[in-house]
Design an enzyme around this catalytic site. Structure first.
Site, short mmCIF file in Angstrom:
data_model
loop_
_atom_site.label_atom_id
_atom_site.label_comp_id
_atom_site.label_asym_id
_atom_site.label_seq_id
_atom_site.Cartn_x
_atom_site.Cartn_y
_atom_site.Cartn_z
N THR A 168 0.81 -1.08 -0.06
CA THR A 168 0.14 0.05 -0.08
C THR A 168 0.87 1.49 0.15
O THR A 168 1.85 1.03 0.75
CB THR A 168 -1.21 -0.02 1.26
N SER A 180 6.74 -1.51 0.22
CA SER A 180 6.11 -0.53 0.02
C SER A 180 6.93 0.80 0.44
O SER A 180 7.63 1.33 -0.35
CB SER A 180 4.61 -0.45 0.45
N ARG A 181 6.46 1.32 1.72
CA ARG A 181 7.46 2.12 2.45
C ARG A 181 7.53 1.70 3.90
O ARG A 181 6.69 1.04 4.37
CB ARG A 181 6.73 3.62 2.33
N GLU A 223 15.97 5.34 6.44
CA GLU A 223 16.70 4.82 5.25
C GLU A 223 18.07 5.92 5.07
O GLU A 223 17.88 6.82 4.78
CB GLU A 223 16.08 4.65 4.02
N HIS A 275 16.10 -0.79 -0.32
CA HIS A 275 15.13 -0.07 -1.03
C HIS A 275 15.44 -0.26 -2.61
O HIS A 275 15.76 0.90 -3.17
CB HIS A 275 15.20 1.46 -0.73
N GLY A 318 13.63 -1.88 -4.97
CA GLY A 318 12.26 -2.33 -5.56
C GLY A 318 12.43 -2.22 -7.28
O GLY A 318 12.19 -3.08 -8.01
C1 DGY Z 1 9.09 4.03 -6.04
O1 DGY Z 1 9.64 4.48 -7.14
O2 DGY Z 1 8.51 4.53 -5.34
C2 DGY Z 1 9.95 2.77 -5.49
O3 DGY Z 1 9.93 2.83 -4.21
C3 DGY Z 1 11.22 2.85 -5.90
O4 DGY Z 1 11.90 1.50 -5.82
#
Ligand code: DGY
Length: 323
Positions: free
Chosen positions: A208, A236-237, A266, A285, A287
């Protein structure tokens, strides 16, 4: 006259060249990431800024009077103070679509890594721990045919669901603010209330976005509802989870393990207890961090910036700031 822009994030040559064609470009040349204070000093004349992660709030906007557009080189935009941007008429853009598959891949890397203990056993082999004999101590948990619970069924959630369903024959359930009938019928996934999802899932994946409603969304009560054998994955975060509650749940065995791409702070602090836990896989981080996807994100962020300033092109304004 070309609009003045400031690049607070490093871009590949092609994205910078594109911006040079459409804008007057200044950029951060420092080796370290630019700070907010440095950005305020550097970008006084900028009408547009391309950045990642820096808070776009009253303090920043007050001191950059020429600014009209902020282009975020990320899909998440929790660094935008949306009320302030709306009040000041600032356009905010982000980079959706291009990273969906890449983030979904990383989520599966975390799922496989925690369940089959890949990172832990890699350390074990390197340390010379592998000797002939019974391997019962090295057993992991199956991913195939397990129940995958996804909280947040946006585009990335759907890409994760598709991988779970088609790649690993998983039973995929989801929770979202609104139901997604198309995704349910196309992917064969089921909607569950949050408590049910937490109770049934072998893997709980949090996808989310971070908003005021989702800050600390998964906390003590949620971990208590999960199976003791469940793995928790967050891409997500970091602030969508109560990290202290996560640490306690892992320490007490309330859940079996976690795969984390994001953290409350972070880079993660060296004394964070998560770093000492073998049942946790941590990545910094990453992703969206493949060369191809970061290139696409940079091009999209550059197009968003030039397009918003010059009134051309198809730009991706974040939904809360759309006209
Ligand atoms: C984003 O683009 O929000 C992602 O967290 C990057 O990995």
């Amino acid at each position: 006259m070309k609009p003045k822009v400031y690049l607070a994030a490093r871009l590949p040559q092609e994205a910078e060249a594109y911006l040079q064609e459409h804008c007057h470009v200044n950029k951060w040349e420092g080796k370290q990431a630019i700070t907010k204070t440095q950005l305020i000093e550097e970008a006084k004349e900028a009408e547009g800024i391309l950045l990642t992660g820096i808070a776009v709030d009253d303090e920043l906007l007050e001191q950059l009077p020429q600014l009209r557009v902020v282009s975020n080189m990320s899909v998440g935009y929790n660094n935008f103070d949306l009320d302030v941007m709306k009040r000041r008429g600032i356009i905010g853009t982000h980079t959706p679509f291009v990273l969906d598959a890449t983030v979904a891949d990383l989520v599966f890397a975390l799922i496989l890594s925690v369940s089959r203990r890949i990172a832990e056993l890699d350390r074990f082999v390197r340390a010379g721990g592998w000797v002939k004999g019974s391997d019962a101590d090295l057993f992991g948990t199956d991913v195939h045919h397990a129940t995958l619970g996804i909280i947040g069924m946006g585009r990335i959630g759907e890409a994760i669901a598709a991988r779970g369903k088609r790649g690993f024959d998983m039973d995929v359930v989801y929770h979202n603010r609104s139901r997604k009938p198309d995704a349910e019928s196309q992917l064969g996934i089921r909607y569950l209330e949050l408590d049910e999802l937490l109770a049934q899932s072998d893997f709980v994946v949090l996808m989310t976005p971070l908003t005021e409603e989702t800050r600390g969304y998964i906390g003590r009560e949620a971990f208590a509802k999960m199976k003791r054998s469940a793995f928790f994955i967050n891409a997500s975060r970091g602030q969508t989870v109560d990290e202290e509650a996560l640490i306690e749940a892992l320490q007490s065995g309330e859940i079996a393990g976690a795969g984390l791409d994001v953290f409350a702070q972070e880079p993660v602090s060296p004394d964070n207890p998560l770093l000492k836990m073998d049942q946790v896989v941590l990545v910094p981080h990453i992703g969206s961090a493949t060369a191809a996807t970061r290139f696409d994100m940079a091009m999209l962020a550059a197009r968003n910036l030039a397009g918003a300033l010059n009134g051309t092109g198809d730009i991706h304004i974040v939904k809360e700031l759309q006209p």
